[in-house]
Design a protein around this motif. Sequence first.
Motif, PDB file in Angstrom:
ATOM      1  N   ILE A  49       0.846  -1.207   0.000  1.00  0.00           N
ATOM      2  CA  ILE A  49       0.000   0.000   0.000  1.00  0.00           C
ATOM      3  C   ILE A  49       0.870   1.241   0.000  1.00  0.00           C
ATOM      4  O   ILE A  49       0.608   2.223  -0.711  1.00  0.00           O
ATOM      5  N   LYS A  50       1.934   1.194   0.799  1.00  0.00           N
ATOM      6  CA  LYS A  50       2.859   2.329   0.862  1.00  0.00           C
ATOM      7  C   LYS A  50       3.516   2.580  -0.489  1.00  0.00           C
ATOM      8  O   LYS A  50       3.688   3.724  -0.919  1.00  0.00           O
ATOM      9  N   GLU A  51       3.860   1.471  -1.167  1.00  0.00           N
ATOM     10  CA  GLU A  51       4.478   1.591  -2.492  1.00  0.00           C
ATOM     11  C   GLU A  51       3.505   2.186  -3.496  1.00  0.00           C
ATOM     12  O   GLU A  51       3.883   3.054  -4.308  1.00  0.00           O
ATOM     13  N   LEU A  52       2.254   1.758  -3.443  1.00  0.00           N
ATOM     14  CA  LEU A  52       1.240   2.300  -4.357  1.00  0.00           C
ATOM     15  C   LEU A  52       1.004   3.783  -4.107  1.00  0.00           C
ATOM     16  O   LEU A  52       0.832   4.573  -5.045  1.00  0.00           O
ATOM     17  N   LYS A  53       0.970   4.149  -2.806  1.00  0.00           N
ATOM     18  CA  LYS A  53       0.785   5.568  -2.467  1.00  0.00           C
ATOM     19  C   LYS A  53       1.956   6.404  -2.996  1.00  0.00           C
ATOM     20  O   LYS A  53       1.783   7.510  -3.522  1.00  0.00           O
ATOM     21  N   TYR A  54       3.147   5.835  -2.854  1.00  0.00           N
ATOM     22  CA  TYR A  54       4.331   6.544  -3.338  1.00  0.00           C
ATOM     23  C   TYR A  54       4.248   6.769  -4.855  1.00  0.00           C
ATOM     24  O   TYR A  54       4.550   7.850  -5.359  1.00  0.00           O
ATOM     25  N   ARG A  55       3.829   5.720  -5.543  1.00  0.00           N
ATOM     26  CA  ARG A  55       3.682   5.826  -7.002  1.00  0.00           C
ATOM     27  C   ARG A  55       2.607   6.841  -7.365  1.00  0.00           C
ATOM     28  O   ARG A  55       2.757   7.625  -8.319  1.00  0.00           O
ATOM     29  N   LYS A  56       1.524   6.806  -6.592  1.00  0.00           N
ATOM     30  CA  LYS A  56       0.431   7.739  -6.840  1.00  0.00           C
ATOM     31  C   LYS A  56       0.903   9.179  -6.659  1.00  0.00           C
ATOM     32  O   LYS A  56       0.631  10.070  -7.493  1.00  0.00           O
ATOM     33  N   ASP A  57       1.617   9.419  -5.544  1.00  0.00           N
ATOM     34  CA  ASP A  57       2.115  10.765  -5.281  1.00  0.00           C
ATOM     35  C   ASP A  57       3.056  11.225  -6.390  1.00  0.00           C
ATOM     36  O   ASP A  57       3.006  12.388  -6.838  1.00  0.00           O
ATOM     37  N   ASN A  58       3.936  10.322  -6.802  1.00  0.00           N
ATOM     38  CA  ASN A  58       4.859  10.661  -7.892  1.00  0.00           C
ATOM     39  C   ASN A  58       4.111  10.961  -9.191  1.00  0.00           C
ATOM     40  O   ASN A  58       4.474  11.865  -9.953  1.00  0.00           O
ATOM     41  N   LEU A  59       3.068  10.160  -9.438  1.00  0.00           N
ATOM     42  CA  LEU A  59       2.275  10.355 -10.647  1.00  0.00           C
ATOM     43  C   LEU A  59       1.560  11.703 -10.623  1.00  0.00           C
ATOM     44  O   LEU A  59       1.496  12.416 -11.632  1.00  0.00           O
ATOM     45  N   ILE A  60       1.029  12.048  -9.415  1.00  0.00           N
ATOM     46  CA  ILE A  60       0.360  13.336  -9.280  1.00  0.00           C
ATOM     47  C   ILE A  60       1.335  14.479  -9.524  1.00  0.00           C
ATOM     48  O   ILE A  60       1.038  15.461 -10.225  1.00  0.00           O
ATOM     49  N   VAL A  61       2.542  14.353  -8.967  1.00  0.00           N
ATOM     50  CA  VAL A  61       3.575  15.381  -9.167  1.00  0.00           C
ATOM     51  C   VAL A  61       3.929  15.500 -10.645  1.00  0.00           C
ATOM     52  O   VAL A  61       4.043  16.600 -11.203  1.00  0.00           O
ATOM     53  N   GLN A  62       4.080  14.310 -11.285  1.00  0.00           N
ATOM     54  CA  GLN A  62       4.430  14.321 -12.710  1.00  0.00           C
ATOM     55  C   GLN A  62       3.308  14.914 -13.555  1.00  0.00           C
ATOM     56  O   GLN A  62       3.550  15.673 -14.513  1.00  0.00           O
ATOM     57  N   LEU A  63       2.061  14.591 -13.184  1.00  0.00           N
ATOM     58  CA  LEU A  63       0.917  15.145 -13.913  1.00  0.00           C
ATOM     59  C   LEU A  63       0.843  16.665 -13.750  1.00  0.00           C
ATOM     60  O   LEU A  63       0.522  17.387 -14.695  1.00  0.00           O
ATOM     61  N   ASP A  64       1.146  17.129 -12.518  1.00  0.00           N
ATOM     62  CA  ASP A  64       1.163  18.569 -12.288  1.00  0.00           C
ATOM     63  C   ASP A  64       2.223  19.256 -13.149  1.00  0.00           C
ATOM     64  O   ASP A  64       1.996  20.339 -13.710  1.00  0.00           O
ATOM     65  N   LYS A  65       3.403  18.591 -13.245  1.00  0.00           N
ATOM     66  CA  LYS A  65       4.464  19.141 -14.074  1.00  0.00           C
ATOM     67  C   LYS A  65       4.055  19.160 -15.538  1.00  0.00           C
ATOM     68  O   LYS A  65       4.285  20.150 -16.262  1.00  0.00           O
ATOM     69  N   ASN A  66       3.428  18.053 -15.957  1.00  0.00           N
ATOM     70  CA  ASN A  66       2.972  17.974 -17.349  1.00  0.00           C
ATOM     71  C   ASN A  66       1.895  19.019 -17.634  1.00  0.00           C
ATOM     72  O   ASN A  66       1.870  19.629 -18.718  1.00  0.00           O
ATOM     73  N   LYS A  67       1.024  19.202 -16.655  1.00  0.00           N
ATOM     74  CA  LYS A  67      -0.032  20.192 -16.823  1.00  0.00           C
ATOM     75  C   LYS A  67       0.562  21.585 -16.965  1.00  0.00           C
ATOM     76  O   LYS A  67       0.152  22.377 -17.824  1.00  0.00           O
ATOM     77  N   GLN A  68       1.551  21.875 -16.096  1.00  0.00           N
ATOM     78  CA  GLN A  68       2.212  23.173 -16.162  1.00  0.00           C
ATOM     79  C   GLN A  68       2.925  23.350 -17.499  1.00  0.00           C
ATOM     80  O   GLN A  68       2.871  24.424 -18.117  1.00  0.00           O
ATOM     81  N   TYR A  69       3.584  22.276 -17.945  1.00  0.00           N
ATOM     82  CA  TYR A  69       4.291  22.327 -19.225  1.00  0.00           C
ATOM     83  C   TYR A  69       3.315  22.553 -20.372  1.00  0.00           C
ATOM     84  O   TYR A  69       3.556  23.374 -21.268  1.00  0.00           O
ATOM     85  N   LEU A  70       2.171  21.837 -20.330  1.00  0.00           N
ATOM     86  CA  LEU A  70       1.168  21.983 -21.384  1.00  0.00           C
ATOM     87  C   LEU A  70       0.580  23.400 -21.389  1.00  0.00           C
ATOM     88  O   LEU A  70       0.321  23.968 -22.455  1.00  0.00           O
ATOM     89  N   GLU A  71       0.375  23.950 -20.191  1.00  0.00           N
ATOM     90  CA  GLU A  71      -0.147  25.313 -20.116  1.00  0.00           C
ATOM     91  C   GLU A  71       0.850  26.309 -20.701  1.00  0.00           C
ATOM     92  O   GLU A  71       0.475  27.222 -21.448  1.00  0.00           O
ATOM     93  N   GLU A  72       2.143  26.125 -20.349  1.00  0.00           N
ATOM     94  CA  GLU A  72       3.176  27.001 -20.889  1.00  0.00           C
ATOM     95  C   GLU A  72       3.294  26.848 -22.403  1.00  0.00           C
ATOM     96  O   GLU A  72       3.441  27.835 -23.141  1.00  0.00           O
ATOM     97  N   TYR A  73       3.212  25.583 -22.846  1.00  0.00           N
ATOM     98  CA  TYR A  73       3.298  25.319 -24.288  1.00  0.00           C
ATOM     99  C   TYR A  73       2.102  25.932 -25.008  1.00  0.00           C
ATOM    100  O   TYR A  73       2.237  26.515 -26.087  1.00  0.00           O
TER     101      TYR A  73
END
Length: 213
Positions: free
Chosen positions: A5-29
């Motif tokens: 469960i801890k591993e899944l949460k870690y992956r989820k958090d990382n995915l959320i961070v990556q999605l936020d970065k992608n969202k920011q990148y897409l907005e800038e683009y």
Amino acid sequence: MFKEIKELKYRKDNLIVQLDKNKQYLEEYNNSLEQCLNNIEHHKAAYKELEKIIVESNGIFIEKIEKLLNKALTSIFFDEEYELKIIVDNKKLSFELIDNKNMDDDNKPLQIDVEDACGGGIITVIGFILQIFIIQLLDLSKIIFIDEGFMAISSTYRPLFYEFLNKFCEETDTKIMLVSHDNLALEYAKNIFEIEHGKVNYLALKRTRLEKA
């Protein structure tokens, strides 16, 4: 189980961070893309305005050339009723001489293609006027050298042509150095030089007929 469960949460958090970065990148683009599109539209508008200015300027230049050409034709070919029209078709210029003294089959003034049906004298005058217009337009040297350039003009019209040259030179502060075997030119030259066996002799400083008048 807890570790998974801890591993899944870690992956989820990382995915959320990556999605936020992608969202920011897409907005800038997207913002950059919109700016590019705006720039393109501005460039298109500027190009249209520039094209409009060029077309209008060309119209002004063509009007000036027509005026100068018709002034020359009227002054030189005094016994004719010539009128020159410059036609612009698909960015290509053509010249049409209208002979108001002669009619075609439809009883309209005869229209003559300058390149195909005009005599050498008219073509010489038109060609020379176009050259001096370009010299004036580009603000080039005010001294023009011409070697036997006007013999195609008949002796009937050559005196008037020389008078036209003198007027043009006075109005534009231009000097023309004419190399010629035409003795008639001597009557209109201000300075006369003779070249014999490679030696230049200064013959006279003359007043032209135009000045005497």
